[in-house]
Design an enzyme around this catalytic site. Structure first.
Site, mmCIF file in Angstrom:
data_model
loop_
_atom_site.group_PDB
_atom_site.id
_atom_site.type_symbol
_atom_site.label_atom_id
_atom_site.label_comp_id
_atom_site.label_asym_id
_atom_site.label_seq_id
_atom_site.Cartn_x
_atom_site.Cartn_y
_atom_site.Cartn_z
ATOM 1 N N ASP A 73 0.940 -1.171 -0.080
ATOM 2 C CA ASP A 73 0.103 -0.020 0.047
ATOM 3 C C ASP A 73 0.788 1.418 -0.015
ATOM 4 O O ASP A 73 1.699 1.406 0.865
ATOM 5 C CB ASP A 73 -1.018 0.117 1.289
ATOM 6 C CG ASP A 73 -1.738 1.094 1.132
ATOM 7 O OD1 ASP A 73 -2.732 1.172 0.472
ATOM 8 O OD2 ASP A 73 -1.529 1.969 1.760
ATOM 9 N N ALA A 74 0.563 2.350 -1.042
ATOM 10 C CA ALA A 74 1.533 3.377 -1.137
ATOM 11 C C ALA A 74 1.338 4.403 0.344
ATOM 12 O O ALA A 74 2.470 4.765 0.568
ATOM 13 C CB ALA A 74 0.913 4.154 -2.301
ATOM 14 N N ASP A 76 2.155 7.736 -11.804
ATOM 15 C CA ASP A 76 1.653 6.833 -12.872
ATOM 16 C C ASP A 76 0.753 5.975 -12.446
ATOM 17 O O ASP A 76 0.617 4.727 -12.649
ATOM 18 C CB ASP A 76 2.873 6.215 -13.842
ATOM 19 C CG ASP A 76 2.477 5.465 -14.992
ATOM 20 O OD1 ASP A 76 1.355 6.014 -15.473
ATOM 21 O OD2 ASP A 76 3.067 4.535 -15.440
#
Length: 554
Positions: free
Chosen positions: A389-390, A408
């Site tokens: 998870d970012a 992106d």
């Protein structure tokens, strides 16, 4: 609509209904305590199957149509409404509770078990018809939600009648026992769908197996426990109906793989060369044969189009590399194409690709077509793939770790990615950026969806990252890399964007420029970049509120 019932006089016997007489208890082959346990076990299994049907419709609709929040709202609200209708309709079957429940479960097993396959078939073979059938998949989704909801809603009154016929009980206690088994079964079904059925069997086979279990349990309960309450004709009818349902579900299960391949060709064309399910999504590669460009689809949505992906990735990456760029973070970009453009710049020492789907990164590393397209970026020792998870990754990242961050990610309109366009997320990115660092964000098509695009701009500014917008035109009117309008054969979706919109942000508003020390891009020039800034500025919308985690604006 709801009929009032007069209270029974004190001391009066219960009205059992059923074919054995209005006051006769069930003639069971087992002791009442065992019979009661078996009925509650049937309630448990039927509740689990019912919730799996609901979740399967939500998941498949989100995949085929998009916008998971809307699809979940439609399916669940329609289904709950239909459950109320089913409960009212079941009052007419209380006199034939055993036979009615057996027929009900056979119908529910067939409708629920086949719903995923039928919905996917309509999408694959008729999704591009347009005209009066433009909303065909949506209409079928509502129809299945109604039908399954009516059948599930009719279960509880009939089961209540059956459990009271097994052993008379205080109505409040009977309802409590029934609902307890129902809710626990729903818990098991709700956990089994994402953790067992979906990853190991897939949506089609998982739904068919659930229908099979539903039919077997329903038939066993009625034909085993209440068989003495059924006429010979009713027993044969139920046995035949369940045998037909099980035969249909078994045949569909055997043919599921062939059906999925045929449907995939109907959606993507005949040049599908790779189709895999990772632990996160379905990845499909088409083309790259006989001169056809390679296209990449993620969960049915076009993510990379080989014919013009270079224009997109050059516009996303090169303006951000106009300053210091020794340490680069790429959010998303598991296809390796953004990393390819980053590695063209001298002075790059480290590239971290934070991709939620490590399976996509593995494919980009090993697939001959995709690895050729990204120029074997993952073979460079400077490139490191991070998964997870970012939000969690960035929280654990030290301050000022990166000189450049490239976002992106899918368009902000895709619900799953909305949190990655929030003020809180951009605040984390600001923290990990070096003081003179730059952030490049793909913010969707500025021409087709200007409000969403400029909401991203407002969100960046609210996080302390003023941005400059620019756009780059695609070579034709189809959706291109980075755009996620929906599956290729979606019956209805947003208009295909004519170009891509980007935002270049920093602690102070940056000036988009190209790095003179880097190799010249194939399509992006200083003049086209300056023109893109002017074109984007003409669409500006002022006064938009930022998007946050608790109040998303997309």
């Amino acid at each position: 609509m709801i009929e009032p019932h007069a209270p029974a006089p004190p001391g009066s016997p219960p009205s059992w209904g059923g074919p054995c007489g209005p006051e006769a208890p069930a003639r069971l082959p087992v002791r009442p305590a065992v019979g009661r346990f078996l009925v509650l076990a049937g309630v448990f299994v039927c509740a689990a199957c019912g919730l799996v049907y609901e979740l399967e419709l939500v998941a498949l609709a989100s995949y085929l149509i998009g916008d998971s929040v809307t699809q979940a709202s439609v399916v669940l609200s329609v289904m709950v409404f239909a459950m109320g209708l089913g409960s009212l309709a079941a009052k007419r079957l209380r006199g034939l509770a055993a036979a009615g429940f057996g027929a009900l479960e056979a119908a529910l097993a067939l409708v629920g078990g086949s719903s995923a396959m039928l919905l996917y078939a309509v999408f694959a073979w008729t999704g591009g018809w347009g005209g009066l059938w433009a909303d065909g998949p949506r209409i079928l989704l509502v129809a299945f939600s109604l039908a399954i909801g009516v059948l599930i809603g009719a279960e509880v009154p009939l089961l209540m009648e059956l459990i009271q016929r097994v052993r008379r009980q205080d109505p409040g206690g009977a309802v409590a026992d029934l609902f307890a088994a129902d809710y626990v079964g729903a818990l098991v079904g709700g956990l089994a769908f994402p953790f067992v059925l979906l990853p190991f069997l897939g949506q089609l086979t998982g739904a068919l197996l659930t229908g099979t279990v539903n039919a077997v349990v329903g038939a066993a309960l009625v034909l085993g426990l209440f068989r003495r309450d059924l006429t010979r004709r009713a027993r044969w009818l139920l046995l035949t109906a369940n045998a037909v349902v099980l035969a249909l579900l078994a045949t569909a299960t055997v043919l599921a793989d062939d059906f999925e391949r045929a449907a995939r060709h109907a959606v993507y064309g005949q040049d599908v060369r790779v189709a895999v399910r990772t632990g996160v999504q379905e990845v499909v590669l088409t083309g790259d044969a006989d001169g056809r460009p390679l296209d990449l689809f993620l969960d049915g949505r076009l993510r990379v189009r080989g014919s013009d992906e270079r224009s997109y990735h050059e516009a996303l990456v090169h303006p951000a590399m106009g300053g210091p760029h020794a340490r680069v973070l790429i959010l998303g970009g598991g296809d390796g194409l953004a990393a390819r453009e980053v590695l063209r710049h001298p002075g790059v020492r480290r590239v971290d690709v934070l991709e939620a789907d490590p399976g996509l990164a593995r494919l980009a590393r090993h697939d001959p077509g995709l690895s050729t397209l990204n120029e074997h970026a993952y073979g460079d020792a400077r490139v490191r793939v991070l998964s997870g998870d970012a939000f969690h990754r960035l929280r654990a990242t030290p301050s000022a770790t990166y000189d450049v961050v490239i976002s992106d990610l899918p368009d902000p309109g895709v619900t799953a990615s909305t949190k990655l366009y929030s003020q809180e997320f951009y605040g984390l990115l600001r923290r990990v950026l070096a003081p003179d660092g730059r952030l490049a964000v793909h913010a969707g098509p500025v021409d087709a969806r200007p409000r969403a695009f400029w909401t991203v701009d407002a969100t960046l500014r609210a996080a302390g990252l003023p941005a400059v917008a620019y756009r780059v035109g695609a070579r034709d009117t189809g959706p291109g890399p980075g755009s996620v309008p929906g599956p290729r054969r979606a019956a209805a979706g947003p208009p295909a964007p004519r170009g891509w919109g980007f935002l270049l942000a920093a602690r102070t508003a940056p000036a988009p420029r190209l790095d003179p020390a880097a190799p010249r891009p194939h399509s992006l020039t200083p003049d086209s970049l300056a023109r893109g800034v002017r074109e984007a500025a003409r669409t500006q919308m002022a006064g938009l509120p930022p998007s946050t985690l608790v109040h998303p604006r997309f």
